[in-house]
Scaffold this motif. Structure first.
Motif, PDB file in Angstrom:
ATOM      1  N   ILE A 615      -9.296   3.973 -34.860  1.00  0.00           N
ATOM      2  CA  ILE A 615      -8.978   5.027 -35.011  1.00  0.00           C
ATOM      3  C   ILE A 615      -7.979   5.596 -34.361  1.00  0.00           C
ATOM      4  N   PHE A 616      -7.780   6.321 -35.397  1.00  0.00           N
ATOM      5  CA  PHE A 616      -6.062   6.714 -34.310  1.00  0.00           C
ATOM      6  C   PHE A 616      -6.225   8.267 -34.534  1.00  0.00           C
ATOM      7  N   VAL A 617      -6.234   9.198 -33.540  1.00  0.00           N
ATOM      8  CA  VAL A 617      -6.464  11.015 -33.220  1.00  0.00           C
ATOM      9  C   VAL A 617      -4.404  11.340 -32.716  1.00  0.00           C
ATOM     10  N   ILE A 618      -4.905  12.618 -32.667  1.00  0.00           N
ATOM     11  CA  ILE A 618      -3.663  13.148 -32.425  1.00  0.00           C
ATOM     12  C   ILE A 618      -3.750  13.604 -30.336  1.00  0.00           C
ATOM     13  N   MET A 619      -2.736  13.613 -29.849  1.00  0.00           N
ATOM     14  CA  MET A 619      -3.854  14.369 -28.520  1.00  0.00           C
ATOM     15  C   MET A 619      -2.513  14.910 -28.334  1.00  0.00           C
ATOM     16  N   LEU A 620      -2.738  16.154 -27.778  1.00  0.00           N
ATOM     17  CA  LEU A 620      -1.899  17.484 -27.316  1.00  0.00           C
ATOM     18  C   LEU A 620      -1.793  16.587 -26.010  1.00  0.00           C
ATOM     19  N   LYS A 621      -1.092  16.674 -25.138  1.00  0.00           N
ATOM     20  CA  LYS A 621      -1.751  16.775 -23.625  1.00  0.00           C
ATOM     21  C   LYS A 621      -0.096  17.252 -23.628  1.00  0.00           C
ATOM     22  N   HIS A 622       0.174  18.744 -22.243  1.00  0.00           N
ATOM     23  CA  HIS A 622       0.925  18.865 -21.679  1.00  0.00           C
ATOM     24  C   HIS A 622       2.070  19.582 -22.816  1.00  0.00           C
ATOM     25  N   ASP A 623       1.346  20.255 -23.655  1.00  0.00           N
ATOM     26  CA  ASP A 623       2.313  20.824 -25.770  1.00  0.00           C
ATOM     27  C   ASP A 623       3.058  19.476 -26.028  1.00  0.00           C
ATOM     28  N   LYS A 624       2.719  18.353 -25.641  1.00  0.00           N
ATOM     29  CA  LYS A 624       3.492  16.985 -25.846  1.00  0.00           C
ATOM     30  C   LYS A 624       2.550  16.272 -27.208  1.00  0.00           C
ATOM     31  N   MET A 625       2.657  16.154 -28.265  1.00  0.00           N
ATOM     32  CA  MET A 625       1.819  15.523 -29.272  1.00  0.00           C
ATOM     33  C   MET A 625       2.023  13.762 -29.223  1.00  0.00           C
ATOM     34  N   LEU A 672      -5.699  18.572 -24.778  1.00  0.00           N
ATOM     35  CA  LEU A 672      -5.980  18.344 -23.000  1.00  0.00           C
ATOM     36  C   LEU A 672      -5.360  19.053 -22.397  1.00  0.00           C
ATOM     37  N   THR A 673      -5.591  20.385 -21.316  1.00  0.00           N
ATOM     38  CA  THR A 673      -5.350  21.656 -21.082  1.00  0.00           C
ATOM     39  C   THR A 673      -5.691  21.329 -19.469  1.00  0.00           C
ATOM     40  N   PRO A 674      -4.945  21.748 -18.858  1.00  0.00           N
ATOM     41  CA  PRO A 674      -5.279  22.087 -17.158  1.00  0.00           C
ATOM     42  C   PRO A 674      -6.819  23.028 -17.392  1.00  0.00           C
ATOM     43  N   ALA A 675      -7.447  22.685 -16.516  1.00  0.00           N
ATOM     44  CA  ALA A 675      -8.840  23.033 -16.183  1.00  0.00           C
ATOM     45  C   ALA A 675      -8.729  24.477 -15.710  1.00  0.00           C
ATOM     46  N   LEU A 676      -9.267  25.526 -15.836  1.00  0.00           N
ATOM     47  CA  LEU A 676      -9.249  26.713 -15.417  1.00  0.00           C
ATOM     48  C   LEU A 676      -9.891  26.641 -13.340  1.00  0.00           C
ATOM     49  N   PRO A 677      -8.585  26.989 -13.113  1.00  0.00           N
ATOM     50  CA  PRO A 677      -9.579  27.211 -11.456  1.00  0.00           C
ATOM     51  C   PRO A 677     -10.706  27.586 -11.329  1.00  0.00           C
TER      52      PRO A 677
END
Ligand SMILES: Nc1nc2c(ncn2[C@@H]2O[C@H](COP(=O)(O)OP(=O)(O)OP(=O)(O)O)[C@@H](O)[C@H]2O)c(=O)[nH]1
Ligand SMILES: Nc1ncnc2c1ncn2[C@@H]1O[C@H](COP(=O)(O)OP(=O)(O)OP(=O)(O)O)[C@@H](O)[C@H]1O
Length: 705
Positions: A615-625, A672-677
């Motif tokens: 399967i193919f998924v889009i990953m957005l990590k640190h605003d990069k796709m 994927l975003t940084p979790a809130l402290p």
């Protein structure tokens, strides 16, 4: 500027008869007699036609060639339906400037004319036999799996996909639909709310609708007209970069769809395709007004638009592997018809790209070439593919484009193509060889360019600028036909290839020869049986994968095959069962296996089947796709481990998830975003207080007057 063309010439023996309702006369087409132009007209119009973009498609026994006014060089295999309607009587089909003589049978075949008007989204050939009762997938078709019958149903359906709109009204024979149509003369009852809404439109909107109706009769369909006025309401006041009303783009998108044979649901969704993204309308509103059929498609297009924008912003198209995953993902995650609408939208955007700044032109051209051209190729919509390629070519390589265009005008001979078809048809008749279809095409400008680059050739060395293709019944007929070809024209030595006795590794079978026409023009002639042709269009030897240069995943082949089939099938099925506004089209599904597969074929793909492919998924990590490939049944945790992001917080399709073991699906967007402290409420309050004291907040207070 552009030219290429297709001529299709159906088998004269075993005359094809369509049911009366398919008669061209009920479609408002110009009569055949008006279509034929004289040979002298042919030659005198030739250059103008070439410069303007000429296409030919005609069917025996009634020839119906005519010119179109496309700007770009492109093999217009499918886009012909409306143009013939717009042309004035007299110009009609024959207005483009060359003729095709009447053959032995004098009565024009309505079947053939229908085909002339409404081509399938999938390039196919003409069945020599059909019966009035057999144009839509019947219950017996669905029940039966017997190969031959499936095959002929397949051909029928594919042809039928060029659709019969339940005609709202028939135009008199020879009367171009353009004549005197305006929105006030709609040939159906408008419902109350709709009638009320109509007069509030500005005049340009009425003109747009009348223009669309003149170009294609589906714009008289009640659902489509309703969608038109709803699109008008949604985009009222909005303008394109060119300054044109936004509604114009919606209409042009829908016209492209109508031209390749899409039905009322798809055309309506085409009109509304930007409403969710660019107006106050949402899914629920569209659902209430048009039903799930249209609403799901509009939502599907919206999702594709988001992915496409993400891809553009991240320059994904330039990363080949990811671009390839995107093509697959687009087709796998969305109803193939949503992809079709997105493609139509892109085609119109590309045709009007001059209105954008240069840098944007480049960006769109690049992305179109990498993402959308392969999609059009995979779906088998050759005319869109060619048009898109040629426009991109013009923007990405303007110098080469200019040079080749002018050279092609010199070497291109449309009339020669038609006369060669005629000559071969006669030769075959004389020897009593019946055939399934005979077609011709001019190679598109970009295809010529690519071949020159790939094989390091000059234009003179490209031998298939003019090409004919003959589809016959049996293998023996292939060789008999080849002999005839070699008797009719001198052959170019060393150019004969027998892929029937020696099939290519991918299973491709056909006879190829190059002959010299008029002593100057090389013509490539391909001869194959129906079965070989199916293999060449679908499956492992499919033309799209041949052009793409192979495919890593066998499931992708199956999926593309499936998508093409769905498209063909749905256009047909949906147009037969004219959907009421609230019909849920999702209920209508083609049978899972492709006609060529046996029932137990393990490779058959459908969106309902659980394929084993990745399967193919889009990953957005640190605003990069990025487009990630994962084994089937992978979960969110699998992805996070893979990319070393265990500490990040996942959201899927813009929603937080509680279960990290949730399975991923094709096309999911994983952020994927940084979790809130982990802070206490008091700590947050103190932090806000500190920011406030530092002047970090600006309160927007509007002073009262
Ligand atoms: N669908 C499909 N078509 C093919 C395949 N291979 C060749 N063709 C068609 O056949 C044409 C000529 O192929 P070949 O005779 O092998 O010629 P070539 O060696 O590629 O070089 P040219 O003769 O210069 O075109 C191509 O332009 C395609 O239209 C294939 O694997 N699948
Ligand atoms: N001789 C021919 N007669 C009719 N149609 C053809 C012929 N050759 C190719 N086609 C069809 O024309 C369309 C455009 O093909 P195009 O010219 O771009 O590539 P190609 O000729 O198949 O491949 P290549 O450029 O690699 O030789 C395709 O649908 C193809 O199947």
């Amino acid at each position: 500027m552009s030219v290429p063309a297709i001529a299709v010439y159906t088998s004269p023996p075993g005359a094809v008869h369509a049911p009366p309702e398919h008669d061209a006369s009920s479609r408002g087409t110009a009569p055949c007699s008006a279509a034929a132009a004289s040979p002298s007209a042919a030659s005198s119009h030739r250059h103008a036609a070439v410069a303007g973009g000429l296409s030919c498609l005609f069917s025996s026994p009634c020839a119906a060639p005519r010119a179109t006014g496309h700007e770009e060089l492109g093999a217009l295999w499918h886009d012909r339906s409306d143009e013939s309607v717009v042309l004035p009587v007299g110009a009609g089909f024959g207005g483009g400037g060359y003729s095709y003589p009447q053959s032995s049978s004098s009565s024009p075949s309505p079947f053939k004319l229908r085909d002339h008007l409404h081509r399938s989204p999938v390039p196919l050939f003409h069945s020599p036999t059909t019966s009035p009762a057999s144009r839509s997938p019947s219950a017996s078709w669905l029940a039966g799996r017997e190969r031959d019958r499936l095959f002929s149903s397949f051909v029928r359906n594919a042809l039928g996909s060029c659709i019969d709109y339940a005609p709202v009204t028939s135009l008199p024979l020879g009367v171009p639909a353009a004549a005197g149509v305006d929105a006030a003369e709609l040939a159906f009852e408008l419902d109350e709310s709709f009638s009320e809404a109509e007069p509030s439109c500005e005049p340009y909107a009425h003109e747009l609708l009348a223009g669309a109706q003149a170009r294609h009769r589906i714009f008289r369909d009640e659902l489509v007209v309703k969608a038109f006025f709803e699109a008008e309401r949604a985009h009222r006041g909005q303008k394109r970069a060119s300054g044109d009303p936004y509604l114009q783009h919606c209409v042009e998108t829908a016209v492209h769809l109508a031209k390749i044979g899409a039905n009322a649901t798809v055309v309506s969704a085409g009109l509304l395709h930007d409403t969710i993204d660019d107006s106050f309308m949402d899914y629920d509103h569209i659902f209430r007004m048009f039903g799930a059929g249209v609403a799901d498609l509009v939502e599907g297009v919206s999702k594709l638009s988001h992915l496409s924008k993400l891809a553009r912003d991240n320059n994904t198209a330039s990363r080949t592997v990811e671009a390839d995953r995107l093509h697959t993902m687009f087709l796998a995650m969305a109803d193939a018809r949503a992809v079709l609408i997105k493609l139509a939208d892109r085609l119109h955007n590309m045709k009007t790209i001059e209105a954008l700044p240069l840098v944007k032109q480049q960006r769109f051209a690049k992305e179109t070439m990498e993402i959308f051209v392969p999609l059009a190729n995979r779906l088998g919509i050759a005319s869109w593919k060619d048009q898109l390629e040629n426009i991109c070519f013009k923007h990405l390589n303007p110098e080469q484009h200019k040079e080749l265009s002018s050279k092609l005008v010199m070497s291109f001979d449309e009339a020669l193509l038609t006369s060669s078809l005629d000559k071969l048809d006669k030769g075959l008749r004389d020897e009593g060889i019946s055939y399934h279809s005979l077609s011709g095409r001019h190679k598109s400008l970009y295809s010529i360019y690519s071949k020159m680059i790939k094989k390091n050739l000059t234009m003179d060395d490209v031998h298939d600028i003019h090409g004919l293709r003959l589809v016959v019944e049996t293998e023996q007929d292939c060789y008999r036909a080849l002999d005839i070809v070699h008797k009719l024209w001198p052959r170019v030595t060393g150019r004969f290839k027998d892929y029937i006795s020696h099939p290519k590794m991918n299973g491709y079978r056909s006879l190829h020869t190059v002959i010299m026409c008029d002593g100057v023009h090389p013509f490539e002639i391909q001869i194959r049986t129906k079965e070989m042709h199916l293999q060449a269009e679908y499956g492992f030897a499919a033309h799209w994968s041949y052009k793409e240069g192979g495919c890593r995943h066998s499931f992708v082949l199956q999926m593309v095959e499936w998508a093409r089939w769905v498209l063909t099938w749905q256009c047909e099925a949906m147009s037969k069962e004219r959907p009421s506004a609230l019909t849920n089209s999702v209920g209508i599904r083609p049978p899972c296996p492709f006609p060529l597969h046996t029932e137990d074929c393990p490779y058959s793909y459908s969106q309902q089947c659980n394929h084993e492919g990745p399967i193919f998924v889009i990953m957005l990590k640190h605003d990069k796709m990025s487009v990630q490939e994962l084994p089937a049944n992978s979960t969110v945790v699998d992805l996070m481990e893979r990319v070393g992001a265990e500490e990040l917080r996942p959201r899927i399709n813009h929603k937080p998830i509680s279960d990290p073991n949730r399975k991923l699906s094709m096309g999911d967007v994983v952020e994927l975003t940084p979790a809130l402290p982990h802070k206490s409420l008091t700590e947050y309050r103190e932090e806000i207080q500190r920011m406030y004291e530092r002047g970090g907040f600006t309160l927007a207070i509007t002073p009262r007057s």
